[in-house]
Design a protein around this motif. Sequence first.
Motif, PDB file in Angstrom:
ATOM      1  N   THR A 108       9.842 -51.971  -9.808  1.00  0.00           N
ATOM      2  CA  THR A 108       9.676 -50.861  -8.868  1.00  0.00           C
ATOM      3  C   THR A 108      10.007 -49.531  -9.542  1.00  0.00           C
ATOM      4  OG1 THR A 108      10.197 -52.314  -7.013  1.00  0.00           O
ATOM      5  CG2 THR A 108      10.372 -49.949  -6.618  1.00  0.00           C
ATOM      6  N   PHE A 109      11.081 -49.512 -10.308  1.00  0.00           N
ATOM      7  CA  PHE A 109      11.466 -48.294 -11.012  1.00  0.00           C
ATOM      8  C   PHE A 109      10.342 -47.838 -11.942  1.00  0.00           C
ATOM      9  CE2 PHE A 109      13.440 -46.226 -14.746  1.00  0.00           C
ATOM     10  CZ  PHE A 109      13.984 -45.117 -14.115  1.00  0.00           C
ATOM     11  N   THR A 110       9.856 -48.742 -12.759  1.00  0.00           N
ATOM     12  CA  THR A 110       8.800 -48.425 -13.718  1.00  0.00           C
ATOM     13  C   THR A 110       7.521 -47.987 -13.004  1.00  0.00           C
ATOM     14  OG1 THR A 110       9.722 -50.036 -15.262  1.00  0.00           O
ATOM     15  CG2 THR A 110       7.474 -49.339 -15.668  1.00  0.00           C
ATOM     16  N   HIS A 111       7.105 -48.747 -12.022  1.00  0.00           N
ATOM     17  CA  HIS A 111       5.875 -48.441 -11.292  1.00  0.00           C
ATOM     18  C   HIS A 111       5.975 -47.081 -10.596  1.00  0.00           C
ATOM     19  CE1 HIS A 111       2.230 -49.081  -8.981  1.00  0.00           C
ATOM     20  NE2 HIS A 111       2.902 -48.721  -7.902  1.00  0.00           N
ATOM     21  N   THR A 112       7.087 -46.824  -9.948  1.00  0.00           N
ATOM     22  CA  THR A 112       7.260 -45.558  -9.223  1.00  0.00           C
ATOM     23  C   THR A 112       7.181 -44.368 -10.164  1.00  0.00           C
ATOM     24  OG1 THR A 112       8.600 -46.663  -7.544  1.00  0.00           O
ATOM     25  CG2 THR A 112       8.789 -44.258  -7.680  1.00  0.00           C
ATOM     26  N   LEU A 113       7.855 -44.462 -11.310  1.00  0.00           N
ATOM     27  CA  LEU A 113       7.808 -43.354 -12.268  1.00  0.00           C
ATOM     28  C   LEU A 113       6.402 -43.135 -12.812  1.00  0.00           C
ATOM     29  CD1 LEU A 113      11.062 -43.651 -14.421  1.00  0.00           C
ATOM     30  CD2 LEU A 113      10.600 -42.142 -12.494  1.00  0.00           C
ATOM     31  N   ILE A 114       5.744 -44.219 -13.180  1.00  0.00           N
ATOM     32  CA  ILE A 114       4.391 -44.106 -13.737  1.00  0.00           C
ATOM     33  C   ILE A 114       3.455 -43.463 -12.718  1.00  0.00           C
ATOM     34  CG2 ILE A 114       2.355 -45.434 -14.468  1.00  0.00           C
ATOM     35  CD1 ILE A 114       4.363 -47.365 -15.867  1.00  0.00           C
ATOM     36  N   GLU A 115       3.500 -43.926 -11.489  1.00  0.00           N
ATOM     37  CA  GLU A 115       2.624 -43.374 -10.456  1.00  0.00           C
ATOM     38  C   GLU A 115       2.936 -41.899 -10.198  1.00  0.00           C
ATOM     39  OE1 GLU A 115      -0.158 -44.739  -9.044  1.00  0.00           O
ATOM     40  OE2 GLU A 115       0.247 -46.177 -10.636  1.00  0.00           O
ATOM     41  N   LYS A 116       4.196 -41.550 -10.142  1.00  0.00           N
ATOM     42  CA  LYS A 116       4.591 -40.145  -9.913  1.00  0.00           C
ATOM     43  C   LYS A 116       4.082 -39.258 -11.037  1.00  0.00           C
ATOM     44  CE  LYS A 116       7.287 -36.599  -8.596  1.00  0.00           C
ATOM     45  NZ  LYS A 116       6.612 -35.378  -8.812  1.00  0.00           N
ATOM     46  N   PHE A 117       4.278 -39.699 -12.274  1.00  0.00           N
ATOM     47  CA  PHE A 117       3.868 -38.880 -13.410  1.00  0.00           C
ATOM     48  C   PHE A 117       2.353 -38.791 -13.514  1.00  0.00           C
ATOM     49  CE2 PHE A 117       8.131 -40.280 -15.398  1.00  0.00           C
ATOM     50  CZ  PHE A 117       8.816 -39.366 -14.608  1.00  0.00           C
ATOM     51  N   LYS A 118       1.636 -39.872 -13.179  1.00  0.00           N
ATOM     52  CA  LYS A 118       0.172 -39.825 -13.170  1.00  0.00           C
ATOM     53  C   LYS A 118      -0.317 -38.843 -12.108  1.00  0.00           C
ATOM     54  CE  LYS A 118      -1.743 -43.978 -13.033  1.00  0.00           C
ATOM     55  NZ  LYS A 118      -2.076 -45.410 -13.134  1.00  0.00           N
TER      56      LYS A 118
END
Length: 125
Positions: A108-118
Amino acid sequence: MEHNHEKLYEAFGELLYVTAMADGLIQEEEVSALENVLVKHPWAADIKWSFNYERKKERGVEEVYARVLDYCTNAGPSPEYQNMVEVMEAMAKASDGIDTEEQKVMDTFTHTLIEKFKNDIEGIQ
């Protein structure tokens, strides 16, 4: 946003606390693994201080996780995130392998950051 390294590493310590508590309890094997992995890290003292502070205060993992996510998403991308994921994995593996709840925190941490930055990148294009 320019990184405040002290705050970033405090957030990492909090994230490690959330990961360790994901299964309901922090095992001594996880604490030992954390010590071993961070032994050469230049900010180990800040990371461990933050981890131990949250452990002592016994804050709810949801509250701590929300604070970590808020800081990291606002701080923006950092090469340190990959290192942090590796530290989380090493710590979680230390006690009978990574369980479902620990994996969920990391994913969740990884996915959330990636989506936010994208989304941030798409917003400036």
